[in-house]
Design a protein around this motif. Structure first.
Motif, PDB file in Angstrom:
ATOM      1  N   GLY A 134       0.808  -1.219   0.000  1.00  6.00           N
ATOM      2  CA  GLY A 134       0.000   0.000   0.000  1.00  6.00           C
ATOM      3  C   GLY A 134       0.838   1.263   0.000  1.00  6.00           C
ATOM      4  N   ALA A 135       1.884   1.291   0.813  1.00  2.00           N
ATOM      5  CA  ALA A 135       2.754   2.465   0.864  1.00  2.00           C
ATOM      6  C   ALA A 135       3.494   2.666  -0.454  1.00  2.00           C
ATOM      7  CB  ALA A 135       3.750   2.330   2.017  1.00  2.00           C
ATOM      8  N   SER A 136       3.967   1.592  -1.059  1.00  2.00           N
ATOM      9  CA  SER A 136       4.692   1.690  -2.328  1.00  2.00           C
ATOM     10  C   SER A 136       3.772   2.163  -3.446  1.00  2.00           C
ATOM     11  CB  SER A 136       5.301   0.335  -2.685  1.00  2.00           C
ATOM     12  OG  SER A 136       6.172  -0.104  -1.676  1.00  2.00           O
ATOM     13  N   TYR A 137       2.538   1.724  -3.436  1.00  6.49           N
ATOM     14  CA  TYR A 137       1.575   2.186  -4.446  1.00  6.49           C
ATOM     15  C   TYR A 137       1.340   3.689  -4.315  1.00  6.49           C
ATOM     16  CZ  TYR A 137      -2.731   2.496  -7.171  1.00  6.49           C
ATOM     17  OH  TYR A 137      -3.689   2.852  -8.093  1.00  6.49           O
ATOM     18  N   SER A 138       1.301   4.174  -3.080  1.00  9.94           N
ATOM     19  CA  SER A 138       1.133   5.613  -2.867  1.00  9.94           C
ATOM     20  C   SER A 138       2.346   6.394  -3.362  1.00  9.94           C
ATOM     21  CB  SER A 138       0.898   5.899  -1.383  1.00  9.94           C
ATOM     22  OG  SER A 138      -0.260   5.228  -0.912  1.00  9.94           O
ATOM     23  N   ARG A 141       2.182   6.353  -7.257  1.00 10.61           N
ATOM     24  CA  ARG A 141       1.033   6.951  -7.954  1.00 10.61           C
ATOM     25  C   ARG A 141       0.722   8.364  -7.514  1.00 10.61           C
ATOM     26  NH1 ARG A 141      -1.365   6.720 -11.473  1.00 10.61           N
ATOM     27  NH2 ARG A 141      -3.535   6.344 -10.873  1.00 10.61           N
ATOM     28  N   VAL A 142       0.929   8.676  -6.249  1.00 16.19           N
ATOM     29  CA  VAL A 142       0.561   9.999  -5.739  1.00 16.19           C
ATOM     30  C   VAL A 142       1.742  10.940  -5.938  1.00 16.19           C
ATOM     31  CG1 VAL A 142      -0.191  11.320  -3.742  1.00 16.19           C
ATOM     32  CG2 VAL A 142      -1.012   8.965  -4.073  1.00 16.19           C
ATOM     33  N   THR A 144       3.061  14.311  -5.048  1.00 22.23           N
ATOM     34  CA  THR A 144       3.001  15.499  -4.200  1.00 22.23           C
ATOM     35  C   THR A 144       4.415  16.016  -3.951  1.00 22.23           C
ATOM     36  OG1 THR A 144       3.095  14.204  -2.158  1.00 22.23           O
ATOM     37  CG2 THR A 144       0.902  14.656  -3.068  1.00 22.23           C
ATOM     38  N   ARG A 147       6.439  13.931  -1.390  1.00 23.82           N
ATOM     39  CA  ARG A 147       6.708  12.514  -1.638  1.00 23.82           C
ATOM     40  C   ARG A 147       8.195  12.209  -1.591  1.00 23.82           C
ATOM     41  NH1 ARG A 147       5.432   9.891  -7.441  1.00 23.82           N
ATOM     42  NH2 ARG A 147       7.083  11.384  -7.950  1.00 23.82           N
ATOM     43  N   THR A 200       8.578   0.090  -4.188  1.00 22.76           N
ATOM     44  CA  THR A 200       8.409   1.397  -4.826  1.00 22.76           C
ATOM     45  C   THR A 200       9.240   1.507  -6.101  1.00 22.76           C
ATOM     46  OG1 THR A 200       7.967   2.459  -2.697  1.00 22.76           O
ATOM     47  CG2 THR A 200       8.625   3.886  -4.505  1.00 22.76           C
ATOM     48  N   GLU A 221      -9.009   3.145  -8.326  1.00 22.37           N
ATOM     49  CA  GLU A 221      -7.671   2.937  -7.752  1.00 22.37           C
ATOM     50  C   GLU A 221      -7.515   1.544  -7.147  1.00 22.37           C
ATOM     51  OE1 GLU A 221      -5.061   4.760  -7.964  1.00 22.37           O
ATOM     52  OE2 GLU A 221      -6.007   6.433  -8.996  1.00 22.37           O
ATOM     53  N   PHE A 225      -4.904  -1.234  -8.374  1.00 21.92           N
ATOM     54  CA  PHE A 225      -3.939  -1.781  -7.416  1.00 21.92           C
ATOM     55  C   PHE A 225      -3.959  -3.303  -7.409  1.00 21.92           C
ATOM     56  CE2 PHE A 225      -3.095  -3.238  -3.025  1.00 21.92           C
ATOM     57  CZ  PHE A 225      -1.769  -2.849  -2.920  1.00 21.92           C
TER      58      PHE A 225
END
Length: 316
Positions: A134-138, A141-142, A144, A147, A200, A221, A225
């Motif tokens: 979950g953290a690697s997907y953020s 993909r996110v 900011t 990041r 990541t 999303e 995922f």
């Protein structure tokens, strides 16, 4: 037609065979000897442990008793010099299964510690993969401005040795009143920056065109995922799981510091406390303790190689 064939044959002459020189043969023989020597050195401790686990207690004491008696005599922690020659015997004179009978049938505390290791490692591997995915997907993909800063903090934590973060972990576990419980080992192991870093780097290699095509088909999303990123990351997930399993399967410092009840100790802690009377049992336990990592590695060897080298990834 015949002339064409003749011209083509002349245009592409047969490749000349490379001559095998004497220097090349010598180099190959030398390289092979070096590889065989290093392979033998690396395999010797494993073979030695397996074969000596079938020795009787009397034979083990006769061969290696001088080592442990010398260590016991040095109670002040100084240097120990063994004046007599130690007999490193690879093949036992008489095969004995008494150590395995003691471990598997007579003394259940050894099996209890083995299952303690299983209880600690399996949740750590499963939940660490879930959190890291979950953290690697953020991170992948996110987009900011914070990041890069947060990911750089992950890298710093990953480069730090465990001894540096041991005191903060101890304080947090003590504040949560989880000392001397199984959660004192499991919770810190779930949140590891190493898995996040590896996953990541892999997810960032997945082309954005695949994600855009999935969005055009109406995928959200969660669907992206689970249906795109997770299947593509299968090899990396396997490789991370193997590395995490081996790391926590051999842990010693965490249980010694965070656990006070010896009944909660994993089997790895017992192997670090070998004394003269338990040498044969320790060898048998070491063989049993090697079985799960070896089977896991043999089953997932291809996944480990693909995941580490990114050979299964899709370049964007």
């Amino acid at each position: 037609m015949t002339g064409d064939i003749t011209l083509n044959a002349a245009a592409f002459p047969a490749a000349k065979k490379k001559k095998v020189t004497a220097g090349r043969v010598v180099f190959l023989i030398f390289a092979m000897l070096v590889l065989v020597t290093f392979a033998a050195l690396f395999l010797f401790p494993t073979v030695f442990t397996v074969t000596n686990s079938f020795m009787s207690t009397t034979e083990i004491t006769a061969n290696y008793g001088k080592i442990f008696s010398g260590l016991g005599a040095a109670g002040g922690g100084g240097r120990v010099f063994i004046g007599e020659q130690v007999n490193l015997q690879l093949i036992p004179n008489k095969v004995s299964f008494s150590q395995y009978a003691t471990v598997l049938l007579t003394s259940p505390e050894y099996l209890l510690k083995f299952w303690n290791s299983v209880i600690y490692v399996l949740p750590i591997v499963l939940f660490q993969l879930a959190v890291a995915a979950g953290a690697s997907y953020s991170f992948a993909r996110v987009d900011t401005k914070f990041r890069s800063v947060v990911f750089f903090a992950y890298i710093i934590l990953m480069l730090m040795p465990y001894q540096v973060t041991l005191v903060p972990n101890y304080l947090v576990i003590d504040r949560l009143n989880l000392m001397n419980t199984r959660w004192a080992i499991i919770l810190p192991g779930i949140f590891s920056p190493f898995s996040v870093f590896i996953l990541t780097k892999f997810m960032k290699r997945i082309p954005s065109s695949i994600v855009e095509a999935a969005k055009l088909d109406g995928a959200g999303e969660l669907s992206i995922f689970f249906r795109i990123f997770m299947p593509l990351c299968q090899s990396t997930l396997y490789s991370v799981a193997i590395l995490v399993f081996i790391d926590y399967w051999n842990m010693v410092e965490q249980p010694l510091i965070l656990l006070k009840d010896e009944e909660l100790y994993p089997l790895s802690v017992f192997l670090s406390k070998i004394n003269q009377g338990d040498t044969g049992i320790a060898l048998a336990i070491a063989v049993i303790y090697m079985v799960p990592p070896v089977l896991l590695f043999l089953y997932s060897e291809d996944y480990l190689i693909d995941g580490i080298s990114y050979s299964a990834s899709v370049k964007g």
